[in-house]
Design a protein around this motif. Sequence first.
Motif, mmCIF file in Angstrom:
data_model
loop_
_atom_site.group_PDB
_atom_site.id
_atom_site.type_symbol
_atom_site.label_atom_id
_atom_site.label_comp_id
_atom_site.label_asym_id
_atom_site.label_seq_id
_atom_site.Cartn_x
_atom_site.Cartn_y
_atom_site.Cartn_z
ATOM 1 N N ALA A 233 0.834 -1.206 0.000
ATOM 2 C CA ALA A 233 0.000 0.000 0.000
ATOM 3 C C ALA A 233 0.867 1.253 0.000
ATOM 4 C CB ALA A 233 -0.921 -0.005 1.215
ATOM 5 N N ALA A 234 0.552 2.168 -0.884
ATOM 6 C CA ALA A 234 1.279 3.437 -0.955
ATOM 7 C C ALA A 234 0.652 4.398 0.054
ATOM 8 C CB ALA A 234 1.218 3.999 -2.369
ATOM 9 N N LEU A 235 1.259 4.501 1.221
ATOM 10 C CA LEU A 235 0.627 5.221 2.332
ATOM 11 C C LEU A 235 0.406 6.691 2.028
ATOM 12 C CD1 LEU A 235 2.584 3.582 5.292
ATOM 13 C CD2 LEU A 235 0.286 3.040 4.484
ATOM 14 N N ALA A 236 1.435 7.366 1.532
ATOM 15 C CA ALA A 236 1.296 8.802 1.258
ATOM 16 C C ALA A 236 0.261 9.051 0.168
ATOM 17 C CB ALA A 236 2.648 9.392 0.865
ATOM 18 N N GLU A 237 0.257 8.197 -0.853
ATOM 19 C CA GLU A 237 -0.697 8.360 -1.948
ATOM 20 C C GLU A 237 -2.126 8.089 -1.483
ATOM 21 O OE1 GLU A 237 2.167 6.900 -2.079
ATOM 22 O OE2 GLU A 237 3.277 7.623 -3.842
ATOM 23 N N ALA A 240 -3.233 11.104 0.370
ATOM 24 C CA ALA A 240 -3.534 12.182 -0.570
ATOM 25 C C ALA A 240 -4.906 11.982 -1.207
ATOM 26 C CB ALA A 240 -2.451 12.259 -1.641
ATOM 27 N N LEU A 241 -5.219 10.732 -1.546
ATOM 28 C CA LEU A 241 -6.530 10.439 -2.125
ATOM 29 C C LEU A 241 -7.647 10.765 -1.147
ATOM 30 C CD1 LEU A 241 -7.478 7.195 -4.058
ATOM 31 C CD2 LEU A 241 -8.962 8.083 -2.277
ATOM 32 N N GLY A 247 -11.965 16.720 1.374
ATOM 33 C CA GLY A 247 -11.832 18.143 1.636
ATOM 34 C C GLY A 247 -11.335 18.410 3.041
ATOM 35 N N GLU A 248 -12.009 19.304 3.756
ATOM 36 C CA GLU A 248 -11.605 19.676 5.110
ATOM 37 C C GLU A 248 -12.265 18.815 6.179
ATOM 38 O OE1 GLU A 248 -9.217 21.992 5.746
ATOM 39 O OE2 GLU A 248 -9.021 21.933 3.572
ATOM 40 N N LEU A 249 -12.894 17.739 5.782
ATOM 41 C CA LEU A 249 -13.632 16.908 6.739
ATOM 42 C C LEU A 249 -12.763 15.850 7.401
ATOM 43 C CD1 LEU A 249 -16.904 16.426 4.655
ATOM 44 C CD2 LEU A 249 -16.550 17.975 6.593
ATOM 45 N N LEU A 250 -11.582 15.595 6.841
ATOM 46 C CA LEU A 250 -10.687 14.585 7.412
ATOM 47 C C LEU A 250 -10.091 15.093 8.717
ATOM 48 C CD1 LEU A 250 -9.084 11.898 7.146
ATOM 49 C CD2 LEU A 250 -7.327 13.222 5.923
ATOM 50 N N SER A 304 -14.385 3.274 -1.818
ATOM 51 C CA SER A 304 -14.509 2.633 -3.123
ATOM 52 C C SER A 304 -13.308 2.963 -4.003
ATOM 53 C CB SER A 304 -15.807 3.070 -3.804
ATOM 54 O OG SER A 304 -15.908 2.496 -5.093
ATOM 55 N N GLU A 305 -12.890 4.230 -3.993
ATOM 56 C CA GLU A 305 -11.712 4.623 -4.761
ATOM 57 C C GLU A 305 -10.446 3.977 -4.202
ATOM 58 O OE1 GLU A 305 -11.052 8.526 -6.134
ATOM 59 O OE2 GLU A 305 -13.148 9.135 -5.950
ATOM 60 N N ALA A 306 -10.382 3.863 -2.879
ATOM 61 C CA ALA A 306 -9.210 3.240 -2.269
ATOM 62 C C ALA A 306 -9.111 1.771 -2.657
ATOM 63 C CB ALA A 306 -9.279 3.391 -0.753
ATOM 64 N N PHE A 307 -10.264 1.078 -2.727
ATOM 65 C CA PHE A 307 -10.265 -0.316 -3.165
ATOM 66 C C PHE A 307 -9.776 -0.428 -4.607
ATOM 67 C CE2 PHE A 307 -13.425 -1.288 0.291
ATOM 68 C CZ PHE A 307 -12.698 -2.303 0.879
#
Length: 479
Positions: A233-237, A240-241, A247-250, A304-307
Amino acid sequence: MLPSDHVQAFRDLLGGAGVVDDQQRLTTYTTDQRQLFTGSTVAVLKPATTKQVADVVRLAVRLGVGLVPQGGNTSYCGGATPNASGGQAIVSLERMDTIREVDSLSMSISVDAGAILKNVQDAAASAGLLLPLSLGAEGSCRIGGNIGTNAGGLSVVRYGMTRDLLLGIEAVLPDGTIVSDMRKLRKNNTGYDVKQCFVGSEGTLGIVTGAVLRLVPLPVRRATAWLKLAKDAALAELLALVRHESGELLTTFEFISARSIALATGAMANPPSVDAGPGGAILVEFASSSRHLDLDHLMEAVLSEAFESGWVEDAYLAQSGAQRAAMWELRETIPEGEKRWGGSVKHDISVPLSSIQRFLDVAGEQVRNYDADLELSVYGHLGDGNLHYNVLAPQGADRIEFTRLIEGSLSLRLYDTAAVLGGTFSAEHGVGRFKRHLLEKYGDAGRVAAMRRIKTAFDPENIMNTGAVVSLFEPESVR
């Protein structure tokens, strides 16, 4: 060692409740949080007001007594622990714990520096607001200590460190002068930002007695998910995703290794049914004060995008407050799990997000080359580049001796790697007494000299927490 007449002078000033000199009670104050070092003092001074703090400082200057400010005594670096000479008195702010004001319209809270962080959080919540500073020691650490160490914690990815939450300050300088700047202003461009001098100073420039902190709207909706990571797994990527799509909700993006999970679940009565993938796990959370945002839907779309990226093998979205609480309990139980195992040597590493994977790869190889039998507990605030890269003490080993061995050898290799990658040996724990040599080794010479000049300007008599962070400036040292 302080003469008895000096202790009596402080008792005359503060009254009986303001001085502790019983040897059994003193141990609580003279041993650092990790029990790596026990200093010595003949008295703990407990002023009840800012004026009394100023009076204590003036008397200390007159008597030539060193002072060590102490909040909740939760420092991991010995920053609130006196030295072994017995010539320093501890100044505890336990009696200064008042919540002075909650201003819901200005979204600020004004408090004594001795206020416990959890109590400040609760006072803010009672007004429908959030103090977004959250860390494992919040039930015992105090605001003055949070300022002195620039505490970080679990929500830095969204809200920043303590320095980002500090609006105003009240402090006593090493000559007894009171700095009173308890304003609630977001904008105040009137010269030097003096309050920031005390952030991260660990009591070496004065004693913080009060603070005004920035609040934010209290979240009413949260979406919390547990991600099982694929092997590569590309942790930084991945971060970023998630950050881009949320947005600002994380608010939280925590990395947890399989070993750390095992340690935590072993210390829990009812651990949640979550585990790690080959690459570890991520605890991610979104939060909003709006009743109209569907955070669960957003989280599902992001997952879903992460999968699709191949970085996540499986994920669990908390379906209730109880499930969310269980995930968080696991994360926050890791230090206790390490303690039950037999302890660990803690490395509070910070590296640029783009270098996270490189650090993990190189550091892992360094540990294997040093001793292939060593076990690691790796977890931390991946969202802001902070990893707690902890080496577990072998079963049956003397924790103190093992710590000294590792810190004199393997630790330096890990810090070398962090430095080469543009990182640092202390992300949020500070310098204190234990890491002064690391500041000398890895700190920029010009920056360290500037720190010494600041220390000398504020505290020319060197009475404030002598031996912590930096020494006074000596011109010949930079020739």
